[in-house]
Design a protein around this motif. Structure first.
Motif, short mmCIF file in Angstrom:
data_model
loop_
_atom_site.label_atom_id
_atom_site.label_comp_id
_atom_site.label_asym_id
_atom_site.label_seq_id
_atom_site.Cartn_x
_atom_site.Cartn_y
_atom_site.Cartn_z
N GLU A 191 -83.63 28.79 42.40
CA GLU A 191 -82.80 27.81 41.19
C GLU A 191 -82.33 26.96 42.01
OE1 GLU A 191 -82.74 30.77 41.84
OE2 GLU A 191 -81.91 32.43 40.35
N ASN A 192 -81.38 26.89 43.31
CA ASN A 192 -81.47 25.11 43.51
C ASN A 192 -82.66 24.16 43.79
OD1 ASN A 192 -83.35 26.46 45.95
ND2 ASN A 192 -82.82 24.50 47.18
N LEU A 193 -84.34 24.83 43.40
CA LEU A 193 -85.88 23.55 44.02
C LEU A 193 -85.86 23.51 42.23
CD1 LEU A 193 -87.75 25.58 45.80
CD2 LEU A 193 -86.46 23.50 46.21
N ALA A 194 -85.46 24.22 41.30
CA ALA A 194 -85.70 23.95 39.80
C ALA A 194 -84.14 22.89 39.75
CB ALA A 194 -85.35 25.44 38.70
N ALA A 195 -82.72 23.28 39.90
CA ALA A 195 -82.04 22.16 39.72
C ALA A 195 -83.26 20.92 40.38
CB ALA A 195 -81.30 22.38 40.40
N LEU A 196 -83.24 20.36 41.26
CA LEU A 196 -84.01 19.69 41.87
C LEU A 196 -85.42 18.59 40.79
CD1 LEU A 196 -83.13 19.61 45.31
CD2 LEU A 196 -81.88 18.34 43.59
N PHE A 197 -86.00 19.71 40.84
CA PHE A 197 -87.03 19.59 39.65
C PHE A 197 -86.47 18.87 38.58
CE2 PHE A 197 -89.71 22.89 42.14
CZ PHE A 197 -89.46 21.86 43.40
N LEU A 198 -85.78 19.20 38.05
CA LEU A 198 -85.49 18.73 36.28
C LEU A 198 -84.69 17.88 36.44
CD1 LEU A 198 -83.34 22.46 34.97
CD2 LEU A 198 -85.17 21.20 33.90
N ALA A 205 -79.79 24.45 49.79
CA ALA A 205 -79.81 25.35 49.95
C ALA A 205 -79.27 25.97 50.75
CB ALA A 205 -81.61 25.40 50.71
N ARG A 206 -78.10 25.23 51.61
CA ARG A 206 -76.69 26.46 51.94
C ARG A 206 -76.05 24.47 52.38
NH1 ARG A 206 -77.66 29.79 55.14
NH2 ARG A 206 -79.69 31.13 54.25
N ILE A 207 -74.34 25.03 52.66
CA ILE A 207 -74.19 24.11 53.29
C ILE A 207 -73.66 24.21 54.47
CG2 ILE A 207 -71.93 22.80 53.12
CD1 ILE A 207 -73.61 21.87 50.70
N LEU A 208 -73.87 23.55 55.89
CA LEU A 208 -73.80 22.74 57.05
C LEU A 208 -72.69 22.26 57.54
CD1 LEU A 208 -77.61 23.26 58.71
CD2 LEU A 208 -76.11 25.40 58.54
N VAL A 209 -71.69 23.09 58.56
CA VAL A 209 -70.39 22.44 58.85
C VAL A 209 -70.31 21.62 60.51
CG1 VAL A 209 -68.17 22.30 58.50
CG2 VAL A 209 -69.37 23.59 57.32
N ARG A 210 -70.87 20.75 61.06
CA ARG A 210 -70.40 20.36 62.05
C ARG A 210 -69.49 20.06 62.63
NH1 ARG A 210 -73.39 16.48 65.18
NH2 ARG A 210 -75.42 17.45 63.65
N ASP A 257 -72.55 28.36 58.83
CA ASP A 257 -73.14 28.39 57.76
C ASP A 257 -72.11 28.26 56.62
OD1 ASP A 257 -74.29 28.73 55.88
OD2 ASP A 257 -75.99 29.98 56.29
N SER A 258 -71.55 27.55 56.18
CA SER A 258 -69.97 28.19 55.69
C SER A 258 -71.02 28.49 54.10
CB SER A 258 -69.84 26.57 55.21
OG SER A 258 -70.40 25.75 54.04
N SER A 259 -71.82 28.43 53.96
CA SER A 259 -73.00 29.43 52.61
C SER A 259 -72.60 30.51 52.88
CB SER A 259 -73.81 28.51 51.98
OG SER A 259 -73.59 27.06 51.94
N GLY A 260 -73.17 31.62 54.20
CA GLY A 260 -73.53 32.52 53.97
C GLY A 260 -74.87 32.88 53.87
N GLU A 261 -74.96 33.55 52.28
CA GLU A 261 -76.53 33.73 51.57
C GLU A 261 -76.58 32.20 50.67
OE1 GLU A 261 -78.56 37.53 49.10
OE2 GLU A 261 -76.25 36.55 48.40
N ALA A 262 -77.79 31.76 50.67
CA ALA A 262 -78.35 30.67 50.57
C ALA A 262 -77.94 30.43 49.04
CB ALA A 262 -80.01 30.96 50.75
N LEU A 263 -78.19 29.36 49.03
CA LEU A 263 -77.38 28.58 47.58
C LEU A 263 -77.87 28.91 46.38
CD1 LEU A 263 -75.33 25.49 48.80
CD2 LEU A 263 -73.93 28.28 48.52
#
Ligand code: SAM
Length: 337
Positions: A163-170, A50-55, A141-147
């Motif tokens: 789209e990210n949920l669809a990809a994981l369900f596939l 959904a997004r990439i967070l960077v510590r 939050d390195s993504s900004g708008e959700a991925l």
């Protein structure tokens, strides 16, 4: 990498396949080690995140004065630019500092006064601060708008799937980019388009911008070098049907924008008139209305009855039965059937 609860393992599997070898599932996401190149690549290539967070750092603070002092000492210039507005979000848990608003104010002031960056509520760049057991953990939050916003789908219906949920369900349904995929209630076309992109080896983030492009140390040439063309044209085809003509028009336009129109086809047809397309067996996957966001629950009994009957009679997928397209169900959160 953040993801909806329940999908952490599927996302970890995708991350390992994409070369984030130490990726491991944690509640709400996946953790992996790496530098900025890995952060850029994760944004560009991960379909399920959904997004990439960077510590970016962590320190202990037991009271606000200590938080203030340590936030001022933090090297913000290493990650943020003085000319790019930023905002700060804080959560506190099991800590002596329990007032998130006061903690946010201290960190915002440290960034504004030590780095000189404007702090505004409307800023696209977000510093996420989690204070847990008196440990202050700083992330960007390195993504900004959700991925899930790939940048190809302005035309959506009432209840589009992310789209990210669809990809994981596939993925959970066993799809790896080789077989045909059919969605009998495709709405804006998310499943067939996502499946076609996977088959064509396209990077999900190829058409959009990311928050990290506004961070200190961003190297546009190095990022461009991570972008690649898709693979050969897929042999499989991707089908979307819906009884709503508006949804079908949107799906076609979205596939065009995503560059997968050559391998997808969309047709206005109710579930009761569904027929398996010609060709090799594949996957049927759908996100039918369930009476939550849209639709009248009572009217759905007939739809589900008809859907089950059509799948049983025309899509059983058994060798020699005459079906062209097999049926496997990819249920993961009750949303996809
Ligand atoms: C939850 S939406 C699907 C959203 C879609 N996954 C997307 O990402 O846009 C459910 C869809 O089922 C369609 N639908 C409802 N009843 C149907 C039926 N009997 N035959 C075909 N489509 C139907 C609706 O028109 C709607 O587009």
């Amino acid at each position: 990498m953040a993801v909806a609860p329940g999908l952490e393992e599927a996302l970890a599997e995708e991350a390992r396949e994409k070369g984030f070898e130490d990726a491991r599932a944690v509640p709400g996401g996946v953790e992996a080690q790496g530098g900025w190149h890995e952060v850029w690549r994760a944004n560009l290539e991960m379909r399920g995140a959904a997004r990439i967070l960077v510590r970016i750092g962590a320190f202990r603070a037991f009271h606000l004065a200590q938080l203030d002092k340590r936030a001022r000492k933090f090297d913000w210039a290493q990650v943020l630019r003085a000319d790019v507005p930023v905002r700060v979000e804080v959560t506190c848990r099991k800590s002596k500092i329990y007032h998130a608003g006061a903690a946010q104010q201290r960190i915002e002031r440290a960034i504004a006064e030590e780095l000189g960056a404007p702090v505004t509520k409307a800023a696209a760049l977000v510093v996420k601060v989690r204070i847990e057991d008196d440990l202050v953990m700083l992330s960007l939050d390195s993504s900004g708008e959700a991925l899930h916003k790939r940048g190809h789908k302005p035309a959506v219906g009432k209840a589009p799937m992310r789209e990210n949920l669809a990809a994981l369900f596939l993925r959970q349904a066993g799809y790896r980019g080789e077989e045909p995929v059919l969605d009998p209630m495709c709405g804006s076309g998310t499943f067939p388009i996502e499946a076609a992109e996977i088959a064509a080896g396209l990077q999900p983030g190829r058409s959009r911008g990311f928050a990290f492009e506004e961070m200190a140390g961003f190297d546009a040439d190095a990022f461009s070098a991570l972008k690649r063309q898709g693979g050969p044209a897929p042999e499989a085809r991707f089908y979307g049907y819906d009884r709503d003509q508006g949804a079908i028009s949107n799906a076609g336009a979205n596939a065009e924008r995503a560059g997968v129109a050559a391998w997808t086809s969309f047709e206005c047809r109710p579930v009761s008139a569904l027929e398996p397309p010609e060709g090799s067996p594949g996957l049927v996957i759908a996100n039918p209305p369930y009476g939550g966001r849209i639709g009248n629950r009572k009217l759905l009994f007939a739809l589900y009855g008809s859907f089950g009957q059509v799948l049983r009679e025309r899509f059983c997928g058994l060798a020699g039965c005459g079906c062209h397209l097999g049926c496997r169900t990819g249920q993961s959160d009750g949303d996809a059937v």
